[in-house]
Write an enzyme that holds these catalytic residues in place. Sequence first.
Site, PDB file in Angstrom:
ATOM      1  N   GLU A   9       0.826  -1.205   0.000  1.00 49.68           N
ATOM      2  CA  GLU A   9       0.000   0.000   0.000  1.00 49.68           C
ATOM      3  C   GLU A   9       0.861   1.256   0.000  1.00 49.68           C
ATOM      4  O   GLU A   9       0.535   2.248  -0.666  1.00 49.68           O
ATOM      5  CB  GLU A   9      -0.936   0.004   1.216  1.00 49.68           C
ATOM      6  CG  GLU A   9      -1.972  -1.107   1.242  1.00 49.68           C
ATOM      7  CD  GLU A   9      -3.092  -0.915   0.234  1.00 49.68           C
ATOM      8  OE1 GLU A   9      -3.088   0.117  -0.473  1.00 49.68           O
ATOM      9  OE2 GLU A   9      -3.967  -1.795   0.152  1.00 49.68           O
ATOM     10  N   ARG A  65       0.485   3.758  -3.292  1.00 51.16           N
ATOM     11  CA  ARG A  65      -0.155   5.035  -2.985  1.00 51.16           C
ATOM     12  C   ARG A  65       0.869   6.154  -2.811  1.00 51.16           C
ATOM     13  O   ARG A  65       0.783   7.205  -3.463  1.00 51.16           O
ATOM     14  CB  ARG A  65      -1.002   4.915  -1.700  1.00 51.16           C
ATOM     15  CG  ARG A  65      -2.193   3.972  -1.820  1.00 51.16           C
ATOM     16  CD  ARG A  65      -2.831   3.727  -0.453  1.00 51.16           C
ATOM     17  NE  ARG A  65      -3.847   2.704  -0.481  1.00 51.16           N
ATOM     18  CZ  ARG A  65      -5.156   2.924  -0.488  1.00 51.16           C
ATOM     19  NH1 ARG A  65      -5.600   4.159  -0.478  1.00 51.16           N
ATOM     20  NH2 ARG A  65      -6.011   1.926  -0.509  1.00 51.16           N
ATOM     21  N   ASP A 107      -5.056  -9.952  -7.610  1.00 45.31           N
ATOM     22  CA  ASP A 107      -5.357  -9.135  -8.780  1.00 45.31           C
ATOM     23  C   ASP A 107      -4.178  -8.425  -9.450  1.00 45.31           C
ATOM     24  O   ASP A 107      -3.830  -8.704 -10.597  1.00 45.31           O
ATOM     25  CB  ASP A 107      -6.437  -8.116  -8.424  1.00 45.31           C
ATOM     26  CG  ASP A 107      -6.172  -7.344  -7.130  1.00 45.31           C
ATOM     27  OD1 ASP A 107      -5.105  -7.518  -6.523  1.00 45.31           O
ATOM     28  OD2 ASP A 107      -7.058  -6.554  -6.713  1.00 45.31           O
ATOM     29  N   GLU A 127     -12.549   0.034 -10.312  1.00 46.45           N
ATOM     30  CA  GLU A 127     -12.173  -0.938 -11.341  1.00 46.45           C
ATOM     31  C   GLU A 127     -13.124  -0.954 -12.540  1.00 46.45           C
ATOM     32  O   GLU A 127     -12.686  -1.047 -13.691  1.00 46.45           O
ATOM     33  CB  GLU A 127     -12.064  -2.340 -10.730  1.00 46.45           C
ATOM     34  CG  GLU A 127     -10.897  -2.517  -9.791  1.00 46.45           C
ATOM     35  CD  GLU A 127     -11.154  -1.939  -8.408  1.00 46.45           C
ATOM     36  OE1 GLU A 127     -10.164  -1.690  -7.679  1.00 46.45           O
ATOM     37  OE2 GLU A 127     -12.344  -1.733  -8.038  1.00 46.45           O
TER      38      GLU A 127
END
Length: 616
Positions: free
Chosen positions: A182, A186, A314, A450
């Site tokens: 993360e 980010r 993913d 998404e």
Amino acid sequence: MHWLQAEIQQQAAMLQNVSGLADEVASLAQTLGSNKSPDKEQSPDAPLNLQERVAAKRLLTPRTTKEPEIPEAPGWNETPVERIVVDPYKQLTQAECLERRGLVKAAMQHAWSNYVKYAFGHDELMPRSLRGKDPFGGLGATILDSLDTLWLMDMQAEYKQARDWVAYDLNFTRPYEASVFETTIRIVGGMLAAYELSQDHMYIDRCEELVGRLLVAYDTQTGIPYNSIVLDTLEVQNPTWTRRSSTLSEFGSEQLEFAKLSMHSGNPIYNEKAESVIQYLYEKYPEKGLMPLYLNPKSGRFTTTRLSLGALGDSYYEYLLKMWVMKGRSQEAEMYRVMWEKAMDEMIEKLVFTSSPEGLTYIAELERKRVKHKMDHLVCFVPAMLALGTHTGAVSGSKADQYMQLAENLTETCWQFYAVQPTGLSPEYVTFHEGRGMRSSMHVYLMRPEAVEAFFVLWRLTGNTKYREYGWGVFQAIEKWCKVEHGYAGLRDVRKAPPKHDDTQQSFFLAETLKYLYLMYGSNDEISLDEWVFNTEAHPLRIVQIKAPTDVTTDNAARQNVQDEVNKAPKLVDKAPVDVEQTQGLNELEQAHVDVDNAPEVLDKAPDVLDERTEQ
């Protein structure tokens, strides 16, 4: 109790609250320490013991449920319940596109101004409690995630405010257990995109400062990094809910950012560390396309059989393709393309199904050879990925046609996630039942990007106007149901209109959802898909242009495969100086899509392209 472990993993990903989960499992680790070593590798899919089941129950209950219920604003439930109507054949004028961009920008201004007023410096705004929260350790996730969106929307005063906070106030030595993943997508991704847009070298300096600390997580026997690191003490670990294994979507989704940082800083160590992870998988598991979700960083062995392109898996697949694209589709990056193609072929073979009675195409999950007919909203990144793969020539010929058709079918399914709900907004995931079709199974809406990403990419690459209208339908529903007085909030149940709100303005709403919507109504040259690639947090990174230009149009017009014309011109093939099946130039021609009127001109140039490639 393995089903319970799977749901723990899903819930953990859904909550997007890594720091909270770390707090929960820290006490559990101490309790379990007296019974077994936390470093001892467990057998794949081992059942949970009693203490882990107790911890599971705690993890399955979101922390937000412990907070007092906040009453909805006056008049909240008086909004008329009307379905959002979408005309898939609508042709927009330039004025209408400008109007829509203005409305999306106004949404960004509303989200940002309230974040600044009530939560500036915190990770995310709680728009109903009117305060900030720090699920990412107080690294200012919303600020970093918003930098490039503010720049692209020409919100220069707001951008400068965010930039100065990064330069002078962002602290990387907080006593916080950070998710390496993360933090990379980010914080690092946000700064890299801001640098590439502004050329402000401050961002590169700050990136090196942060990534230098994150590299400690890579010091393992296999080079597979740990999931988390304490930023001040540099302690690393994996959580107990993964059985001390590293997560595929995390260790497999740091390559874009680390490679780009090496390019700008001149220090190859970042790229080497991240790329060694993919190299390890490539050499250790050459027979695998799809990879299981958990891998022990000490032994290098997978500790589960579960396969998923949703939560926990993913972005690994997304980065295989995008690393090949970002590195200019060079031979140096061919490993990524090969692994991606193999994974997609296995996905199509094992996980793609059609629902009954609707006939919707969906991607399921697989665990211990048992198919789970469940599809996360997160999986809606797949059609955008498949379309990008065909556009860039990662596959060609009939396989490219197959991938593109699948991309279009999946995008339609993702639209139905939204269209069938009374709110016009998607649940977190759905399940499919033979004869009964698609059903919402986790009913919250978190303002995820998404599906909008798929609409954006499919619009750019096909020119089909329905995708822009799908995007607008989502935006209208967001404005109708998620906009609150002091920002935007997710929904607790998309099946109920009017719905109740949660208390989080997700940072990815500003980073991704609003950015894709804004770009959807602008020029195709604005962050062109031929010049930029988006990281998994929608931060645009420039593609390395190392290939010679080819006669490929990216206009949204009628396209055809040049190979069809090549087949009609055997003399052209006879001129090729080497076996055409092994010629890089012809491979590019096979995947090139051009305007029909320009096809003869392209064919005339083809021998020169082939000769140039042969000489190289």
